[in-house]
Scaffold this active site. Structure first.
Site, mmCIF file in Angstrom:
data_model
loop_
_atom_site.group_PDB
_atom_site.id
_atom_site.type_symbol
_atom_site.label_atom_id
_atom_site.label_comp_id
_atom_site.label_asym_id
_atom_site.label_seq_id
_atom_site.Cartn_x
_atom_site.Cartn_y
_atom_site.Cartn_z
ATOM 1 C CB CYS A 23 201.794 93.693 9.307
ATOM 2 S SG CYS A 23 200.081 93.394 8.857
ATOM 3 C CB CYS A 76 200.570 90.482 7.854
ATOM 4 S SG CYS A 76 200.081 92.081 7.188
ATOM 5 C CG ASP A 77 203.577 88.541 9.692
ATOM 6 O OD1 ASP A 77 203.205 87.972 8.655
ATOM 7 O OD2 ASP A 77 204.389 89.483 9.693
#
Length: 403
Positions: A134, A137-138
């Protein structure tokens, strides 16, 4: 018994929340169980350019709108990851990992799909330590670092472009020959035009190395078999998704060979009162708009099912009288003639029997449940049990119902 819901929805993505909008608006007692933040896979992305009617909205914003819309009409939401279903009990039961049990008359499975793993050395060991599925997300953990993206579909290319806002360099590993990708042409053009994206063609990722964090990626050229060990700080893997159907183990819900739920065009599974919508079901296109459409369809069909089952229970199963059930269709000439004859016989006035008419064209749940394949059909039921069945009854057959 605890509160009984009309519909419990497992999954708070576009499919589940769209279903909640339609179900709650139809006054069904609706509960959405969310294992993560509302929005499902929408929360894994940033850009949202292809949802009709919204020319300037992010994916998280759209997910928020979905949830607020559902709540506006009275849908309830709760945190809880569904662990197990009991589809044989009445009402059905939905059990979550935190030990809660919800009772419901119907269920919608909208659990989506999870990133597919490569199952290569180092992937599992370094997940969360440089290996990610993701970018949204990261990405912030890789500012001014070099990262690799594995995959060449829409998600992979879109996430690679997104990562260029953070990383120093982004390398896209593509299994196809140079210039060929599975992504839509729009995404391809944007990737080619981005001077922070490099490409490694005809290649696959074979191994990920690192002590505590990702340090190197071993890439194989599928034509020559040559292996390259390259320095990278992060590996983002986007090679498709797998349906999240673990909760259906031992439930009897039909899955295809890839693990996706098999439904009809009404989102109905092979188990009465159980529906599936979105990426978890067998379908050709997996997009936010198709998931939302699935959810709307499922909710409408669910309402029909609940109305039909309630009508059947009240007027057939729970009545003390013998019930004559007439399955007919307004589009069938034989049905119309049989209907005329039944009305002339005045069965309810001349006997203590009840007459219930079931429109098999408008709602096929009850006909399917009782194996009614030809119209018109008359079934006599007493005490909830079938006593007699007449397929395509004649005038004489119908007169015999007066006995």
């Amino acid at each position: 018994m605890d509160k009984i819901y009309d519909l419990v929805i497992a999954g708070g993505g576009p499919a589940g929340l769209s279903a909640a909008v339609y179900a709650a608006r139809s006054k069904l007692k609706t509960l959405v169980l969310e294992s993560d933040s509302a929005g499902g896979q929408l929360t894994d992305y940033e850009e949202m350019e292809n949802y009709p009617g919204f020319t300037d909205i992010t994916a998280p914003e759209l997910a928020k709108n979905f949830k607020e819309h559902a709540r506006k009409f009275g849908a309830l939401t709760a945190d809880g990851e569904v662990q197990r279903l009991d589809l044989e009990s009445s009402p059905k039961k939905v059990m979550t990992k935190d030990g809660k049990t919800y009772h419901t008359r119907s269920i919608l499975i909208a659990t989506g799909a999870e990133p597919r793993k490569l199952d290569i050395p180092g992937e599992k060991e370094l997940q969360g330590r440089g290996v990610s599925y993701c970018a949204t997300c990261d990405a912030e953990f890789f500012v001014d670092l070099d990262v690799m993206v594995v995959g060449n579909g829409n998600s992979a290319v879109e996430e690679a472009i997104y990562l260029t806002n953070f990383a120093r360099r982004v390398t896209l590993v593509v299994i196809h020959e140079e210039g060929k990708m599975d992504a839509d042409s729009l995404f391809q053009e944007r990737a080619y035009e981005n001077d922070k994206i490099d490409f490694v063609w005809n290649s696959t990722l074979k191994r990920i190395e690192g002590d505590q964090m990702v340090d190197k990626a071993v890439v194989e050229n599928i034509r020559t078999g040559e292996l390259q060990k390259l320095d990278y700080d992060g590996i983002f893997i986007f090679v498709g998704r797998e349906p999240s159907t673990e909760i259906l183990e031992d439930t009897g819900v039909e899955l295809d060979q890839s693990g996706y739920i098999v439904t009809d065009e009404g989102m109905r599974t092979n188990v009465p009162g159980v529906y599936a919508a979105g990426d978890v079901r067998q379908k050709p296109v997996r997009q936010v708009i198709t998931a939302a459409g699935d959810g709307a369809t499922a909710a409408v069909e669910c309402q029909k099912y609940l109305e039909a089952t309630e009508h059947w229970r009240e007027n057939v199963l729970d009545t003390e009288s013998e019930v004559i059930v007439f399955f007919w269709s307004p589009t069938d000439d034989d049905s119309l003639e049989a209907m005329r004859l039944l009305e002339e016989l005045e069965i309810e006035e001349k006997t203590d029997k009840e007459l219930v008419r079931i429109d098999a064209y408008g709602n096929d749940f009850i006909p399917d449940r009782y194996g009614v394949e030809e119209i018109p059909t008359v079934i006599t039921i007493a005490g909830g049990e079938e006593k007699e069945r007449i397929i395509r009854p004649t005038a004489k057959d119908l007169e015999g119902l007066l006995a």
